[in-house]
Write an enzyme that holds these catalytic residues in place. Structure first.
Site, PDB file in Angstrom:
ATOM      1  N   ASP A 180       8.505   3.769  -3.066  1.00 31.27           N
ATOM      2  CA  ASP A 180       8.186   2.348  -2.923  1.00 31.27           C
ATOM      3  C   ASP A 180       9.339   1.484  -3.425  1.00 31.27           C
ATOM      4  O   ASP A 180      10.491   1.916  -3.396  1.00 31.27           O
ATOM      5  CB  ASP A 180       6.864   2.044  -3.660  1.00 31.27           C
ATOM      6  N   HIS A 219       5.641  -4.778  -5.136  1.00 28.11           N
ATOM      7  CA  HIS A 219       4.807  -3.868  -4.335  1.00 28.11           C
ATOM      8  C   HIS A 219       4.661  -2.492  -4.996  1.00 28.11           C
ATOM      9  O   HIS A 219       3.557  -1.954  -5.120  1.00 28.11           O
ATOM     10  CB  HIS A 219       5.450  -3.754  -2.949  1.00 28.11           C
ATOM     11  N   SER A 224      -1.365  -0.622   2.449  1.00 28.18           N
ATOM     12  CA  SER A 224      -0.535  -0.277   1.281  1.00 28.18           C
ATOM     13  C   SER A 224      -1.374  -0.150   0.021  1.00 28.18           C
ATOM     14  O   SER A 224      -1.038   0.623  -0.872  1.00 28.18           O
ATOM     15  CB  SER A 224       0.483  -1.392   1.006  1.00 28.18           C
TER      16      SER A 224
END
Ligand code: NAG
Ligand code: NAG
Ligand code: NAG
Ligand code: NAG
Ligand code: NAG
Ligand code: NAG
Length: 769
Positions: free
Chosen positions: A145, A210, A549
């Site tokens: 990520d 994220h 996600s």
């Protein structure tokens, strides 16, 4: 659409793989961003790697970008067209393809942002639901990520077990990140260079948020009193709070290069992770062949080595065939809503309350005193009514909306985003905006400091009728509040990508759904972006995000718990236990629905909503030997010699059946069933084998068939008698299609004894006559 890769390499793809129909031309999102960087994939073929690479480096010693040598073989390098051609023709090379740029699977745009905490909210009473050991989980979850914010409370290691001795990974020093930032929770952190830019921080430190969000959702420890500025307040904790985390930073602000993703897989396999969670992928507009898809390649080799790989299904729903990351060795995760709603209501002058959804920081107050106007009533001379109804830029007369709340339509395929419309109203002097859109109603959008709410078309009729009947219509937009027991939940998130997978009708994808709407999880502490941190506020410690996600790490946490309780299970057994114990009903005890209110089908949510604990004791599993995936490659269209390159250790005498065809994919021992039937070809039979994984040695399972009217489904035998000597038994399912019917038929085959229910969803797609 630009075709950035050279013709010679395209010809080469056609030539080598014989699957030209699956290879669509490059889409902008897949075109190599790294100029002339190509990935040279060499399967398991270790020796040739050195030779090829040395001769390449003799020509250009700066050509190499990454070298892959642990989990699989190959490299990423800057190549000329001639080199691409030459390498492509080399007998040891499986594929040469331009380095693609993949994207994170958070919400597509600002149009749907961000909330929630506990994963374990749909826990339904099961027979003997096991209690999780509170300690002793030794599982390591690797995450590819944007990096991690190690100082977040979610990554405290109080009470964590020691780092497993088999861990061989690293905590790399880098800019603003040292090895002392790792602990017993965050045990590994690697980063990969961004080839394009020297200005970005070269370290595992998350600059986007994220990766921090995803990691804390998978395995963050419980943090009390977490919230996004008071919203969604509660304990935030990951799906597997006892698991260790290893972060592989492969994504940057412009995406995630395939060359870096492969480098991370290569490292993670050697480091000793148990699971990998990837919340990223290609756009659904591009369907890469498996040998040119970095995630499919990396995951293949990880799974061959016993590592379970979970990936998000993508956010290009709800159109059919939008699902990505569909290789049969991957667990593909769809997204659902949770039972908390972020409600921001409209109060009309007649005191009627209309339910809306958003995250607002407005200060309009409770009294309905702001004049209401519809976009169309504020039309400029030059604009069309339709443009004004939609509040497009330049269609609204600022004089007419000053001090007012503006009602704007927002159809699904709107030319402008909600943010653009908000800007139109804000800049025009409006005090608030009410957006009419049916799909986004359950996915909270963060409107920063400007009052906004999203309502449904049905509810908008009430506002329109009130405006029509009242000379001076007024309203206000209320403070956002958290509704903790929202019903129905779960429902399919509208953005969640749908099956069937393009060109792969005989494998059901996505596999399963998990919470992915308004998820509250850890955030980076220095985020000053307007999207997350409203003007005048300090950055939040937790943020609300939506996307597949967010669903993938929920499922990864659950998979980690299954693994820690069943350490010897294969990735296929772990997936099987998740699929066969999934839940199909919502908190109204009705079937889970989609964004339109229709019952969700397996093309929407695979087997259903993942059960938080059911998979730990599934009763039976559908196991798949890693070499069965090689059979899949045969059926899919690869020839024996290519497969020999991909997997060096083939079973002796392995060769693809002469009559290999896509139909045979239905016979892989997958825990769900997908068959594609041409009505003139008659009934189709598929075979499955189940293994008894319960301690009870002798037990009898009987079959229950849930089938739609018109479809005949026969299971033979209809009883499975397991004994100490026979813990593996097979059965066959025969589907007899009705004549002259087209379309998809859905159902399930469930095996049950008095203790477990083992359910496999099926889809029969009928081509018709
Ligand atoms: C570097 O890390 C510190 C925390 O240790 C943080 O306050 C700062 O914002 C970070 N800088 C960047 C650019 O990430
Ligand atoms: C919880 O957080 C809020 C603000 O986010 C704070 O005002 C409150 O004191 C906190 N409560 C506890 C028990 O820490
Ligand atoms: C507005 O009211 C008029 C008369 O009261 C009615 O004919 C018309 O259909 C109404 N329009 C809407 C949009 O409700
Ligand atoms: C393919 O050939 C094998 C024998 O090599 C046979 O057993 C099998 O039924 C055939 N399958 C199909 C779909 O024709
Ligand atoms: C169905 O199969 C028959 C015979 O194999 C073939 O002629 C026909 O074109 C097929 N139809 C479809 C829609 O695939
Ligand atoms: C999350 C948040 O700050 N919501 C705000 C929405 O607007 C009202 C005022 O209208 C505030 O009181 C809330 O705090």
């Amino acid at each position: 659409m630009s075709l950035k890769i050279s013709l010679s390499s395209l010809l080469f793809f056609y030539f080598v793989f014989f699957i030209s129909s699956h290879y669509k031309e490059t889409d902008a999102s897949m075109a190599s961003k790294n100029g002339n960087v190509y990935i040279v994939y060499m399967g398991d073929n270790k020796n040739n790697n050195d030779m090829l690479l040395n001769s390449l480096l003799r020509r250009n010693k700066n050509a190499l970008v990454y070298r892959y040598k642990n989990g699989f073989s190959g490299f990423a390098a800057r190549l000329t067209d001639l080199e691409v051609r030459q390498l492509s023709e080399h007998p040891g090379v499986v594929s040469v393809f331009p380095d693609p740029m993949l994207q994170l699977h958070t919400t597509r745009s600002w149009d749907f942002l961000q909330y929630e905490t506990s994963v374990l909210i749909y826990s339904q009473p099961r027979f003997n639901a096991p209690l999780l050991a509170s300690k002793g989980s030794d599982t390591i979850i690797g995450i590819l990520d944007t990096g991690i914010w190690p100082e977040s409370e979610s990554f405290r290691d109080t009470g964590m077990d020691l780092i497993p001795s088999r861990w061989k990974g690293k905590c790399m020093d880098g800019e603003n990140f040292t090895s002392s930032d790792c602990n017993k929770k965050l045990i590994g952190a690697r980063y990969y260079k961004d080839e394009d830019s020297d200005t970005k921080i070269q370290s595992a430190r998350d600059q986007i948020g994220h990766g921090t969000h995803v990691a804390s959702t998978a395995a963050g420890v419980s943090v009390e009193n977490a919230s996004y500025y008071g919203l969604a307040n509660g304990a935030a904790r990951g799906g597997s709070p006892t698991s260790h985390i290893a972060m592989y930073r492969v994504c940057f602000s412009d995406g995630c290069p395939g060359s870096a993703i492969l480098a991370a897989f290569d490292d993670a396999i050697a480091d000793g992770v148990d699971l990998l969670s990837l919340s990223l992928g290609a756009s659904s507009a591009f369907t890469p062949d498996f040998s040119t898809d970095p995630i499919a390649i990396g995951a293949f080799h990880a799974v061959q080595k016993g590592i379970t790989v979970l990936c998000s299904a993508g956010n290009d729903g709800p159109s059919p065939q939008s699902v990505v990351n569909v290789a049969p060795w991957i667990i593909t995760i769809a997204a659902t809503t949770i039972d908390r709603d972020l409600q921001s209501d409209v109060v009309l002058g007649n005191n009627k309350v209309i339910k809306g959804e958003s995250i607002n920081f407005s200060e309009l107050g409770n009294s309905p005193k702001y004049p209401l106007i519809s976009g169309v009533a504020a039309k400029t001379k030059s604009a069309t009514e339709d443009e004004a109804r939609n509040c497009y830029p330049d269609s609204i007369d600022a004089e007419k909306i000053k001090g007012k709340i503006v009602l704007c339509q927002h159809p699904d395929k709107s030319r402008y985003s909600m943010r653009a419309k908000l800007t139109v109203v804000k800049n025009g002097g409006g005090v608030g905006i009410i957006i009419i859109n049916d799909k986004t109603r359950l996915v909270a959008s963060n409107s920063g400091t400007f009052p906004m709410t999203v309502i449904t078309t049905e509810d908008s009729a009430e506002i329109l009728a009130y405006m029509n009947a009242t000379e001076n219509s007024v309203a206000t937009i209320l403070a956002t509040k958290t509704v903790p027991t929202f019903k129905p939940a779960p429902t399919l998130a509208y953005f969640s990508a749908r099956g069937p997978s393009a060109g792969l009708n005989n494998l059901l994808k996505p596999d399963i759904a998990a919470p992915g709407v308004n998820i509250l999880a850890a955030w980076i502490a220095n985020d000053k972006s307007g999207e997350t941190t409203p003007e005048g506020k300090e950055p939040p410690e937790f943020n609300l995000l939506s996307g597949t996600s967010m669903a993938c790490p929920h499922a990864a946490g659950i998979a980690a718990n299954i693994k820690s309780q069943n350490p010897t299970w294969s990735p296929a057994a772990i997936r099987s236990s998740m699929i066969t114990t999934a839940i199909q009903t919502n908190n109204l005890k009705q079937p889970i629905t989609t964004q339109t209110g229709e019952d969700a089908t397996p093309y929407d949510f695979g087997a259903g909503e993942v059960s938080p604990t059911g998979g730990i004791q599934p009763g039976l599993v559908y196991d798949i030997d890693p070499t069965d995936y090689l059979q899949f490659l045969c059926y899919y269209g690869y020839d024996t010699s290519t497969i020999k390159l991909i997997a060096a250790q083939l079973p002796s005498g392995f060769s693809c059946p002469k009559n290999s065809s896509a139909d045979m994919i239905s016979n892989i021992n997958y825990p769900s069933i997908a068959v594609s039937i041409n009505a003139t070809t008659g009934p189709v039979t598929v075979k499955r084998t189940v293994t008894n994984v319960d301690n009870d040695e002798a037990t009898i399972y009987t079959v229950l068939i849930d089938k739609p009217a018109g479809l005949e489904v026969n299971v033979s035998p209809n009883q499975l008698k397991f004994t100490a000597d026979a813990n593996k038994l097979s059965y066959e399912v025969t589907f007899s299609p009705p004549s002259s019917v087209k379309g998809n038929m859905f159902g399930a085959v469930t095996w049950t004894n008095n203790k477990y229910k083992v359910r496999s969803p099926f889809v029969v797609s009928l081509n018709g006559v």
